[in-house]
Design an enzyme around this catalytic site. Structure first.
Site, PDB file in Angstrom:
ATOM      1  N   ARG A 276      32.231  42.100  27.854  1.00 46.76           N
ATOM      2  CA  ARG A 276      33.523  42.126  28.546  1.00 46.76           C
ATOM      3  C   ARG A 276      33.854  43.521  29.060  1.00 46.76           C
ATOM      4  O   ARG A 276      34.618  43.691  30.006  1.00 46.76           O
ATOM      5  CB  ARG A 276      34.662  41.609  27.649  1.00 46.76           C
ATOM      6  CG  ARG A 276      36.020  41.611  28.378  1.00 46.76           C
ATOM      7  CD  ARG A 276      37.137  40.889  27.630  1.00 46.76           C
ATOM      8  NE  ARG A 276      37.017  40.997  26.204  1.00 46.76           N
ATOM      9  CZ  ARG A 276      37.266  42.119  25.518  1.00 46.76           C
ATOM     10  NH1 ARG A 276      37.666  43.209  26.131  1.00 46.76           N
ATOM     11  NH2 ARG A 276      37.114  42.133  24.212  1.00 46.76           N
TER      12      ARG A 276
ATOM     13  N   ASP B 132      43.404  44.395  51.464  1.00 43.42           N
ATOM     14  CA  ASP B 132      42.494  43.272  51.244  1.00 43.42           C
ATOM     15  C   ASP B 132      41.539  43.257  52.434  1.00 43.42           C
ATOM     16  O   ASP B 132      41.913  42.891  53.547  1.00 43.42           O
ATOM     17  CB  ASP B 132      43.298  41.970  51.151  1.00 43.42           C
ATOM     18  CG  ASP B 132      42.425  40.751  50.874  1.00 43.42           C
ATOM     19  OD1 ASP B 132      41.215  40.790  51.187  1.00 43.42           O
ATOM     20  OD2 ASP B 132      42.962  39.746  50.363  1.00 43.42           O
TER      21      ASP B 132
ATOM     22  N   LYS C 226      33.649  35.291  49.842  1.00 42.06           N
ATOM     23  CA  LYS C 226      33.564  35.008  51.267  1.00 42.06           C
ATOM     24  C   LYS C 226      32.331  35.680  51.892  1.00 42.06           C
ATOM     25  O   LYS C 226      31.231  35.333  51.561  1.00 42.06           O
ATOM     26  CB  LYS C 226      34.869  35.430  51.945  1.00 42.06           C
ATOM     27  CG  LYS C 226      36.137  34.965  51.204  1.00 42.06           C
ATOM     28  CD  LYS C 226      36.319  33.446  51.173  1.00 42.06           C
ATOM     29  CE  LYS C 226      37.400  32.977  50.213  1.00 42.06           C
ATOM     30  NZ  LYS C 226      38.703  33.589  50.393  1.00 42.06           N
TER      31      LYS C 226
END
Ligand SMILES: *Cc1c(COP(=O)(O)O)cnc(C)c1O
Length: 375
Positions: free
Chosen positions: A46, A173, A198
């Protein structure tokens, strides 16, 4: 070296006789360790995973960042990490046509933490500057350019200057543009995020996010957010994303060229009421995109004649284009955005968002032309 070269060459294992050319996929939740760990030593999955590093290094290099990127479980978890930099009771200015779930997250910040959220038209520089300054100085300006799905193009350098003048951080973004078309850190942005899902991964088989910051303290806060929230990526997703990243330049070049050609043809099609793509000389974002970006992207906004029913009819009549809610993959996709009750009401009801893939442009055109004529 050019970004097209870096996408291929960055994040490779060191060259030595017999070394693998590709970084290995390591599936291990923990790493052998005893005593006081050295800084940077692999410890637990993690906190850090060796399979993240090659992708993080490659994306950091492509964005021109002082540090490697940080991967997250999704674009939204990277966005949540970036927006955690807005303090409780702070002021967040963001585009009216931001990614829908980013807007939902901003509403959540408003309700839970008393963040004062101001929605702006991001292409209206004067309006953004005013919202940054009053009624009180903003903590953060969020930028999407071009916006999703309206394709408004922001004057990023001017907005960074206005935000910094009031002491606000700037988060961008950069999912739509990719670092091949626009590198926001070079314009002074403080944080950049990606939905790696994407274009970067590019094959519609991975959900993944990333965030970048040049400033060491900001980078450390983004890193701490990831560890504290456990918003980590699986090693296999990151390995696939790096594999996808290797062909980013070819995919983006092809998709942009096809998108510009399709937009040009659509602009004179009898079944089309309006087409938006920054490549079109008449598009409101054209001049800015030509000045600030190295390409025009491969998302097209399309409003067929006949309203939302006709738009749904076009989607249903297509055979090659895939009806689905994503973008940036090798396959061309589209959807009517207002099919979602949560989409902004300022997005026209009949607007189709087209994500142009890498198929032959004539095949894409024949399918679109036939579907538009059928409704
Ligand atoms: C898809 C998308 C996101 C969200 O990313 P996920 O990987 O789906 O969490 C954020 N911003 C933009 C512009 C997107 O297109």
């Amino acid at each position: 070296m050019s970004p097209a070269t870096l996408a291929v060459s960055a994040g490779r294992p060191a060259r030595s006789q017999g070394a693998p050319v590709n970084a290995p996929l390591v599936l291990s939740s923990t790493f052998v360790s005893q005593g006081v760990p050295e800084p940077g030593e692999p410890l637990y999955g993690r906190m850090d995973a060796t399979t993240w590093h090659p992708f993080e290094e490659a994306l950091g290099t492509l964005e021109g960042s002082a540090h490697p990127a940080l991967v997250y479980s999704s674009g939204m978890s990277a966005i949540a990490a970036a927006l955690s930099l807005v303090p409780p009771g702070g002021r967040l200015v963001l585009p009216r046509h931001s990614y829908q779930v980013t807007l939902g997250y901003a509403r959540d910040l408003a309700e839970r933490l008393g963040v004062d959220v101001a929605l702006v038209d991001i292409d209206d520089t004067a309006a953004v500057a005013a919202a940054l300054a009053s009624p009180r100085p903003a903590s953060m300006l969020w930028v999407e350019t071009p916006t999703n799905p309206m394709l408004e193009v922001a004057d990023l350098p001017a907005l960074v200057e206005a935000a910094h003048a009031v002491g606000a951080l700037v988060g961008v973004d950069n999912t739509f543009a990719t670092p091949l078309v626009q590198r926001p850190l070079e314009h002074g942005a403080d944080v950049v995020v990606h939905s790696v899902t994407k274009y970067l991964a590019g094959h519609t088989d991975v959900v993944l996010g990333a965030a970048l910051a040049d400033d060491a303290a900001l980078h450390a806060r983004l890193h701490a957010y990831r560890t504290l929230h456990g918003s980590i990526a699986g090693p296999f997703e990151v390995w696939l994303a790096l594999r996808g990243l290797r062909t980013l330049a070819l995919r983006v070049e092809r998709a942009q060229a096809s998108a510009a050609e399709l937009a040009r043809r659509l602009s004179t099609h009898p079944g089309v009421a309006e087409v938006r793509h920054p490549s079109l000389p008449t598009d409101p974002g054209h001049e800015r995109a030509a000045r600030l970006m190295t390409g025009f992207g491969s998302i097209i906004g399309l409003r067929p004649h006949g309203g939302p029913d006709a738009a749904d009819g076009v989607v249903a009549a297509l055979q090659l284009w895939v009806p689905a809610t994503s973008l940036g993959g090798v396959e061309s996709m589209l959807e009517r955005r207002r099919r979602f009750a949560t989409e902004s009401l300022t997005v026209p009801e009949d607007l189709l968002r087209l994500s142009v893939g890498i198929e032959d442009v004539e095949d894409l055109w024949r399918d679109l032309d036939r579907a538009l004529r059928s409704v």
